[in-house]
Design a protein around this motif. Sequence first.
Motif, mmCIF file in Angstrom:
data_model
loop_
_atom_site.group_PDB
_atom_site.id
_atom_site.type_symbol
_atom_site.label_atom_id
_atom_site.label_comp_id
_atom_site.label_asym_id
_atom_site.label_seq_id
_atom_site.Cartn_x
_atom_site.Cartn_y
_atom_site.Cartn_z
ATOM 1 N N ALA A 4 -5.352 13.629 4.039
ATOM 2 C CA ALA A 4 -5.338 14.304 5.696
ATOM 3 C C ALA A 4 -3.697 14.258 5.727
ATOM 4 O O ALA A 4 -3.032 15.565 6.274
ATOM 5 C CB ALA A 4 -5.723 14.149 6.292
ATOM 6 N N LEU A 5 -3.106 13.360 6.369
ATOM 7 C CA LEU A 5 -1.679 13.402 6.533
ATOM 8 C C LEU A 5 -0.673 14.544 5.115
ATOM 9 O O LEU A 5 0.356 14.901 6.168
ATOM 10 C CB LEU A 5 -0.903 11.442 6.095
ATOM 11 N N CYS A 6 -0.760 14.721 4.073
ATOM 12 C CA CYS A 6 -0.252 14.657 3.305
ATOM 13 C C CYS A 6 -0.401 16.606 3.191
ATOM 14 O O CYS A 6 0.366 17.257 3.196
ATOM 15 C CB CYS A 6 -0.426 14.832 1.472
ATOM 16 N N ARG A 7 -1.500 16.445 3.378
ATOM 17 C CA ARG A 7 -1.753 18.221 3.616
ATOM 18 C C ARG A 7 -1.400 18.331 5.165
ATOM 19 O O ARG A 7 -0.072 19.739 4.943
ATOM 20 C CB ARG A 7 -3.889 18.242 3.847
ATOM 21 N N VAL A 8 -1.193 17.809 6.180
ATOM 22 C CA VAL A 8 -0.727 18.545 7.226
ATOM 23 C C VAL A 8 1.086 18.713 7.049
ATOM 24 O O VAL A 8 0.861 19.749 7.548
ATOM 25 C CB VAL A 8 -1.352 17.737 8.351
ATOM 26 N N LEU A 9 1.611 17.298 6.944
ATOM 27 C CA LEU A 9 2.768 17.596 6.413
ATOM 28 C C LEU A 9 3.612 17.523 5.503
ATOM 29 O O LEU A 9 4.450 17.560 5.535
ATOM 30 C CB LEU A 9 3.032 15.697 6.890
ATOM 31 N N GLU A 10 2.040 18.673 4.705
ATOM 32 C CA GLU A 10 3.266 19.123 3.084
ATOM 33 C C GLU A 10 3.965 18.077 2.377
ATOM 34 O O GLU A 10 4.616 18.568 1.871
ATOM 35 C CB GLU A 10 3.127 20.686 3.794
ATOM 36 N N CYS A 11 3.178 17.349 2.315
ATOM 37 C CA CYS A 11 4.622 15.582 1.783
ATOM 38 C C CYS A 11 3.133 15.337 0.213
ATOM 39 O O CYS A 11 2.262 15.893 0.303
ATOM 40 C CB CYS A 11 4.624 15.547 2.618
ATOM 41 N N GLN A 12 4.394 14.777 -0.470
ATOM 42 C CA GLN A 12 3.938 13.549 -1.680
ATOM 43 C C GLN A 12 3.289 12.412 -0.971
ATOM 44 O O GLN A 12 4.171 11.616 -0.053
ATOM 45 C CB GLN A 12 4.131 13.975 -2.662
ATOM 46 N N PRO A 13 2.082 11.607 -1.848
ATOM 47 C CA PRO A 13 1.812 10.691 -1.085
ATOM 48 C C PRO A 13 3.277 9.253 -1.220
ATOM 49 O O PRO A 13 2.969 8.467 -0.341
ATOM 50 C CB PRO A 13 1.138 9.792 -1.659
ATOM 51 N N GLY A 14 4.148 9.817 -1.940
ATOM 52 C CA GLY A 14 5.359 8.629 -1.733
ATOM 53 C C GLY A 14 6.216 9.097 -1.021
ATOM 54 O O GLY A 14 7.371 8.160 -0.528
ATOM 55 N N GLU A 15 5.945 10.336 0.103
ATOM 56 C CA GLU A 15 7.546 10.412 1.205
ATOM 57 C C GLU A 15 6.511 9.702 2.580
ATOM 58 O O GLU A 15 6.960 9.186 2.914
ATOM 59 C CB GLU A 15 7.108 12.250 1.050
ATOM 60 N N VAL A 16 4.965 9.756 2.166
ATOM 61 C CA VAL A 16 4.484 8.997 3.728
ATOM 62 C C VAL A 16 4.536 7.187 3.755
ATOM 63 O O VAL A 16 4.943 6.562 4.530
ATOM 64 C CB VAL A 16 2.640 9.498 2.983
ATOM 65 N N LEU A 17 3.995 7.017 2.248
ATOM 66 C CA LEU A 17 4.727 4.920 1.469
ATOM 67 C C LEU A 17 5.557 5.077 1.179
ATOM 68 O O LEU A 17 5.638 5.709 -0.231
ATOM 69 C CB LEU A 17 3.069 4.877 1.260
ATOM 70 N N GLU A 18 6.270 3.689 0.761
ATOM 71 C CA GLU A 18 7.482 3.695 0.368
ATOM 72 C C GLU A 18 7.460 2.029 0.053
ATOM 73 O O GLU A 18 7.334 1.655 0.762
ATOM 74 C CB GLU A 18 8.827 3.421 0.987
ATOM 75 N N TRP A 19 7.497 1.518 -1.460
ATOM 76 C CA TRP A 19 7.685 0.346 -1.618
ATOM 77 C C TRP A 19 8.939 -0.471 -1.176
ATOM 78 O O TRP A 19 10.354 0.729 -2.477
ATOM 79 C CB TRP A 19 7.299 0.227 -2.936
ATOM 80 N N VAL A 20 9.366 -1.161 -0.879
ATOM 81 C CA VAL A 20 10.970 -1.883 -0.539
ATOM 82 C C VAL A 20 10.965 -3.572 -0.871
ATOM 83 O O VAL A 20 9.766 -4.061 -0.519
ATOM 84 C CB VAL A 20 11.436 -1.617 0.848
ATOM 85 N N ASP A 21 12.033 -3.408 -1.394
ATOM 86 C CA ASP A 21 12.143 -4.886 -2.255
ATOM 87 C C ASP A 21 12.174 -6.110 -0.741
ATOM 88 O O ASP A 21 13.147 -5.915 -0.145
ATOM 89 C CB ASP A 21 13.382 -5.073 -3.159
ATOM 90 N N GLY A 22 11.853 -7.354 -0.836
ATOM 91 C CA GLY A 22 12.118 -7.791 0.302
ATOM 92 C C GLY A 22 10.736 -8.872 0.691
ATOM 93 O O GLY A 22 9.563 -8.842 0.198
ATOM 94 N N ASP A 23 10.662 -9.395 1.573
ATOM 95 C CA ASP A 23 9.660 -10.818 1.280
ATOM 96 C C ASP A 23 8.692 -10.167 2.823
ATOM 97 O O ASP A 23 9.086 -9.774 4.028
ATOM 98 C CB ASP A 23 10.252 -12.158 2.317
ATOM 99 N N PRO A 24 7.302 -9.442 2.290
ATOM 100 C CA PRO A 24 6.841 -9.975 3.019
ATOM 101 C C PRO A 24 6.313 -10.217 4.533
ATOM 102 O O PRO A 24 6.247 -10.265 5.351
ATOM 103 C CB PRO A 24 5.080 -9.830 2.422
ATOM 104 N N ASP A 25 6.656 -11.317 4.222
ATOM 105 C CA ASP A 25 6.302 -12.257 5.782
ATOM 106 C C ASP A 25 7.589 -12.052 7.128
ATOM 107 O O ASP A 25 8.085 -12.966 7.703
ATOM 108 C CB ASP A 25 6.554 -13.939 5.594
ATOM 109 N N THR A 26 8.676 -10.880 6.645
ATOM 110 C CA THR A 26 9.901 -10.548 7.575
ATOM 111 C C THR A 26 9.467 -9.929 8.641
ATOM 112 O O THR A 26 10.828 -9.712 9.096
ATOM 113 C CB THR A 26 10.961 -10.828 6.888
ATOM 114 N N ASP A 27 8.601 -8.785 8.578
ATOM 115 C CA ASP A 27 8.360 -8.135 8.946
ATOM 116 C C ASP A 27 7.394 -8.672 10.537
ATOM 117 O O ASP A 27 6.810 -9.173 9.932
ATOM 118 C CB ASP A 27 7.907 -6.993 8.286
#
Length: 73
Positions: free
Chosen positions: A50-73
């Motif tokens: 639904a987000l991709c349809r409305v925002l006219e984007c690909q899933p990779g534009e909504v979600l992005e993997w970033v290198d880092g410690d998961p406990d720091t956020d």
Amino acid sequence: MPIRVNLDRLLLQRNMTLATLSERVNITQANLSILKTGKARAVRFSTLDALCRVLECQPGEVLEWVDGDPDTD
């Protein structure tokens, strides 16, 4: 968290408010806010679709993997 949610950037690029997105995808603003701030622990494919349809984007534009410690956020 190593997964970044880019809803803020996408909304800004499309000149759309969270309230408008909420109406168009039929998800509460509270739930979109949880997703937008990275506090969500899961996302349904139907929500991502639904987000991709409305925002006219690909899933990779909504979600992005970033290198880092998961406990720091």
